[in-house]
Design a protein around this motif. Structure first.
Motif, short mmCIF file in Angstrom:
data_model
loop_
_atom_site.label_atom_id
_atom_site.label_comp_id
_atom_site.label_asym_id
_atom_site.label_seq_id
_atom_site.Cartn_x
_atom_site.Cartn_y
_atom_site.Cartn_z
N ARG A 1 32.39 42.35 34.69
CA ARG A 1 32.22 40.91 34.23
C ARG A 1 32.68 40.08 35.36
O ARG A 1 33.73 39.51 35.33
CB ARG A 1 32.98 40.73 33.04
CG ARG A 1 32.45 41.59 31.87
CD ARG A 1 33.07 41.03 30.47
NE ARG A 1 32.89 41.70 29.42
CZ ARG A 1 33.53 42.47 28.52
NH1 ARG A 1 34.89 42.44 28.81
NH2 ARG A 1 33.06 43.17 27.58
N PRO A 2 31.97 40.15 36.43
CA PRO A 2 32.36 39.65 37.60
C PRO A 2 32.69 37.89 37.68
O PRO A 2 33.32 37.51 38.44
CB PRO A 2 31.39 39.99 38.82
CG PRO A 2 30.15 40.28 37.85
CD PRO A 2 30.63 40.73 36.67
N ASP A 3 31.98 37.25 36.66
CA ASP A 3 32.36 35.78 36.61
C ASP A 3 33.44 35.42 35.61
O ASP A 3 33.74 34.30 35.41
CB ASP A 3 30.91 35.25 36.04
CG ASP A 3 29.79 35.32 37.18
OD1 ASP A 3 30.22 35.65 38.26
OD2 ASP A 3 28.49 35.63 36.76
N TRP B 1 39.65 39.15 48.39
CA TRP B 1 38.80 40.03 47.60
C TRP B 1 38.89 39.39 46.19
O TRP B 1 38.12 39.81 45.30
CB TRP B 1 39.25 41.39 47.47
CG TRP B 1 38.85 42.00 48.84
CD1 TRP B 1 37.84 41.63 49.88
CD2 TRP B 1 39.22 43.19 49.25
NE1 TRP B 1 37.98 42.31 50.96
CE2 TRP B 1 38.91 43.41 50.62
CE3 TRP B 1 40.14 44.36 49.04
CZ2 TRP B 1 39.19 44.52 51.72
CZ3 TRP B 1 40.38 45.32 49.93
CH2 TRP B 1 39.86 45.43 51.19
N LEU B 2 40.05 38.85 45.56
CA LEU B 2 40.06 38.08 44.26
C LEU B 2 40.42 36.63 44.74
O LEU B 2 41.02 36.47 45.91
CB LEU B 2 40.97 38.54 43.68
CG LEU B 2 41.04 40.10 42.75
CD1 LEU B 2 42.33 40.31 42.15
CD2 LEU B 2 39.98 39.92 41.92
N GLY B 3 40.14 35.72 44.02
CA GLY B 3 40.24 34.17 44.14
C GLY B 3 41.36 33.88 42.95
O GLY B 3 41.20 34.31 42.01
N GLU B 4 42.16 32.65 43.29
CA GLU B 4 42.83 32.12 42.46
C GLU B 4 42.60 30.68 42.13
O GLU B 4 42.01 30.22 43.13
CB GLU B 4 44.63 32.37 42.78
CG GLU B 4 45.06 33.58 43.03
CD GLU B 4 46.33 33.28 43.67
OE1 GLU B 4 47.41 34.08 43.08
OE2 GLU B 4 46.73 32.47 44.51
N LEU C 1 42.33 34.66 37.99
CA LEU C 1 41.98 35.41 38.85
C LEU C 1 40.55 35.57 38.80
O LEU C 1 40.07 35.95 37.64
CB LEU C 1 42.53 36.72 38.97
CG LEU C 1 44.13 36.37 39.06
CD1 LEU C 1 44.87 37.62 38.68
CD2 LEU C 1 44.52 36.50 40.67
N VAL C 2 39.63 35.63 39.63
CA VAL C 2 38.38 35.78 39.84
C VAL C 2 37.77 36.52 40.98
O VAL C 2 38.37 36.70 42.13
CB VAL C 2 37.16 34.68 39.79
CG1 VAL C 2 37.52 33.62 38.65
CG2 VAL C 2 37.66 33.63 41.21
N LEU C 3 36.72 37.53 40.95
CA LEU C 3 36.07 38.44 41.94
C LEU C 3 35.45 37.39 42.79
O LEU C 3 34.64 36.61 42.43
CB LEU C 3 35.40 39.35 41.29
CG LEU C 3 35.07 40.51 42.18
CD1 LEU C 3 36.05 41.29 42.85
CD2 LEU C 3 33.97 41.42 41.60
N THR C 4 35.62 37.54 44.27
CA THR C 4 35.12 36.74 45.19
C THR C 4 33.85 37.58 45.66
O THR C 4 33.64 38.79 45.34
CB THR C 4 35.98 36.55 46.40
OG1 THR C 4 36.27 37.72 46.98
CG2 THR C 4 37.21 35.84 45.99
N ALA C 5 33.10 36.79 46.36
CA ALA C 5 31.91 37.46 47.18
C ALA C 5 32.38 38.81 47.83
O ALA C 5 31.73 39.79 48.04
CB ALA C 5 31.09 36.63 47.72
N ALA C 6 33.35 38.52 48.84
CA ALA C 6 33.94 39.54 49.40
C ALA C 6 34.37 40.87 48.64
O ALA C 6 34.59 41.87 49.07
CB ALA C 6 35.10 38.82 50.30
N GLY C 7 35.18 40.46 47.46
CA GLY C 7 35.39 41.46 46.63
C GLY C 7 34.41 42.35 46.18
O GLY C 7 34.54 43.67 45.86
N HIS D 1 33.70 46.37 46.73
CA HIS D 1 33.52 46.91 45.48
C HIS D 1 32.41 48.01 45.86
O HIS D 1 32.33 49.12 45.60
CB HIS D 1 33.55 46.46 44.34
CG HIS D 1 33.31 47.30 42.97
ND1 HIS D 1 32.10 47.45 42.60
CD2 HIS D 1 34.11 48.03 42.41
CE1 HIS D 1 32.15 48.23 41.55
NE2 HIS D 1 33.33 48.67 41.53
N ARG D 2 31.14 47.30 46.28
CA ARG D 2 29.97 48.05 46.71
C ARG D 2 30.29 49.10 47.84
O ARG D 2 29.69 50.03 47.71
CB ARG D 2 28.83 46.96 47.17
CG ARG D 2 28.14 46.35 45.83
CD ARG D 2 26.99 45.46 46.07
NE ARG D 2 27.12 44.55 47.31
CZ ARG D 2 27.57 43.27 47.06
NH1 ARG D 2 27.78 42.84 45.95
NH2 ARG D 2 27.81 42.52 48.23
#
Length: 166
Positions: free
Chosen positions: A55-57, A88-91, A103-109, A113-114
């Motif tokens: 659930r990336p968002d 890789w995670l944003g706050e 905490l959220v998954l960033t585009a870089a994260g 992961h990919r």
């Protein structure tokens, strides 16, 4: 084979199954750490990225993550900080609790992961190369059934985790 006269009876099948799962965990963890090292990604960090990827968002607190993964909060905090430091995670501020961050998954994260999945897949593909799709599906179905049972039967003082695979 064991000699019942010397070794006693074989352990119950349920114990042997769980023991085999533990051995598989050790073997796959060692291989995953080896494969992820060139990506500057340890297995605990991959586990967190994988958790977020379902659930990336969705924003989560360290407490939420620790509860979901059934890990001690100090260890999760340390791993989360490494992922934040790497971008890789944003706050962001937690409007409900000023003492914690969301905490959220960033585009870089997502990209890391990919890349990790791509690094792991050749080994996994080799492991299942001579398995039919039906056998893989059967194994997955049975393991999922076992996971769901253990998830539901956990200590009642623990809140249930989200039902996504980690």
């Amino acid at each position: 084979m064991t000699d019942p006269e010397k070794d006693g009876p074989a352990p119950p099948l349920a114990l042997r199954i769980v023991n085999w799962i533990g051995i598989l965990d050790q073997l796959t963890s060692t291989e995953a750490n080896r494969l992820l090292k060139p990506l500057d990604l340890g297995l605990p960090q991959f586990v967190l990225l994988n958790h977020f990827s379902h659930r990336p968002d969705q924003a989560r607190t360290v407490t939420d993550i620790a509860r979901a993964l059934q890990q001690p909060q100090p260890g999760v905090t340390k791993t989360v900080q490494k992922l934040v430091d790497k971008g890789w995670l944003g706050e962001r501020a937690n409007g409900r609790d000023g003492r914690s961050k969301l905490l959220v998954l960033t585009a870089a994260g997502k990209a890391r992961h990919r890349a990790a999945i791509a690094a792991l897949m050749p080994s996994l593909s080799r492991a299942f190369a001579d398995w039919s799709a039906r056998d893989q599906q059967t194994l997955f179905k049975l393991l999922d059934r076992l996971k769901v049972w253990f998830d539901r039967d956990r200590d009642p003082t623990q809140e249930p985790r989200d039902r996504q695979a980690t």
